[in-house]
Design a protein around this motif. Structure first.
Motif: not given
Ligand code: FAD
Length: 301
Positions: A272, A253, A290, A238, A257, A195, A220, A235
């Motif tokens: 990160n 993050s 960044d 799910t 999962q 994200v 993600t 990845v």
């Molecule tokens: C039943 C179930 C199944 C799931 N299956 C999966 C799955 O298969 N795969 C999966 O990935 N998730 C899955 N999830 C979701 C999972 O729980 C997380 O919500 C998801 O992985 C978070 O994605 P993320 O790390 O991209 O986002 P976030 O948790 O929002 O993290 C974003 C990160 O980006 C960093 N960031 C922000 N701006 C910048 C920047 N400018 N430069 C550098 N870093 C920055 C932040 O510090 C933060 O650490 C599942 C959830 C459930 C409940």
């Protein structure tokens, strides 16, 4: 009666899965593969080899076609690697065959004619052992979990299959690829975004880097849900499971999962902006910065 294992890899063989099947049911391993993989199939223990090409890119049609084949062959155990395409084919096929299906197995055993399937559950916190009650037992298997072992079959039966459907009305003629480069599940280098990347354009930058390195783009679920990347790139629990040599996690993050799908990576590099991000607990190398600054530099290098 000997159990016959049928492995469906119409777009590319999984040698480890064929080796495993051949260890479980020596002499009764059937495979459906593209013609280029026929020699490999015999090398890893398949003795009934069906080659197929020009399959439509439509999972529904492929499932209908495979249903007719499997009923004809009388296979009682049907396996496939958990690629994105086969993950979409297998549930449809299971429905047509009225068969139980276990997704994403990491271990398989045979007890008599019963397939004992093991897979992680509850975010990898425990391993579930599953027996299927239906006459046909089906499972998808995580790619890369079984090592390929050569066991040459000297006189395999090889036949060419033509795709033909006796039912079904909708025809999908072509599918445009969402991404370029190596298939995600087999890539040795994976560039994954979360994200934190913030936009589709940001992901295009990551994809450029993945292509430059001969690797694959991943994402993600958060990034896929936000529309930054296609589901085929997801990845995790799910999504796809990967075991690359290098996993570059950018703006991710480190949710449990997500880790479930990439914890087999040899080296993890995390970028990160938050020094407390949990991904750093799993990274061999962490860069607090960044993401765009780092990726721009890597693209220039
Ligand atoms: C039943 C179930 C199944 C799931 N299956 C999966 C799955 O298969 N795969 C999966 O990935 N998730 C899955 N999830 C979701 C999972 O729980 C997380 O919500 C998801 O992985 C978070 O994605 P993320 O790390 O991209 O986002 P976030 O948790 O929002 O993290 C974003 C990160 O980006 C960093 N960031 C922000 N701006 C910048 C920047 N400018 N430069 C550098 N870093 C920055 C932040 O510090 C933060 O650490 C599942 C959830 C459930 C409940």
């Amino acid at each position: 009666m000997k159990t016959e294992i049928c492995i469906l890899c119409p777009y590319g063989i999984d040698p480890g899965l064929v080796s495993k099947a051949s260890a479980l049911a020596p002499g009764t391993v059937r495979v459906v593969i593209p013609p280029r993989d026929a020699e490999k199939a015999a090398r890893y223990g398949a003795n009934l080899i069906h080659t197929v090409e020009d399959l439509p890119p439509d999972e529904g049609q492929v499932a209908l076609w495979l249903k007719e084949k499997i009923l004809n062959w009388g296979s009682t155990v049907v396996l496939a690697p958990a690629t994105v395409f086969m993950r979409n084919v297998m549930p449809r096929l299971a429905h047509h065959l009225k068969a139980g299906l276990t997704a994403d197995c990491t271990q398989l055993q045979l007890e008599g004619e019963k397939l004992i399937q093991t897979r992680p559950a509850f975010g990898n916190s425990l391993m579930a052992t599953i027996r299927t009650c239906s006459p046909i037992q089906m499972a998808t298997v995580r790619t890369g979990v079984f090592p390929p072992e050569e066991k040459k079959i000297l006189n395999p039966t090889v036949s060419r299959e033509a795709f033909h459907l006796s039912e079904g009305s909708v025809t999908l003629r072509a599918l445009l690829r969402d991404t370029e480069g190596a298939p995600l599940s087999q890539a040795e280098i994976v560039v994954a975004g979360g994200v934190g990347i913030g936009s589709r354009e940001g992901f295009q930058k990551l994809e450029r880097l993945a292509n430059q390195w001969g690797g694959a783009l991943a994402a993600t679920r958060g990034a896929v849900d936000a529309g930054f990347a296609p589901y085929a790139c997801q990845v995790g629990m799910t999504g796809v499971t990967v075991c690359p040599k290098v996993y570059l996690a950018v703006g991710i993050s480190g949710a449990v999962q997500h880790l479930a799908g990439m914890s087999g990576s040899e080296k993890v590099i995390a970028v990160n902006s938050d020094p407390k991000a949990p991904i750093f607990d799993y990274a061999d190398l962490g860069i607090v910065a960044d993401w765009e600054t780092v990726i721009d530099q890597l693209l220039e290098e």
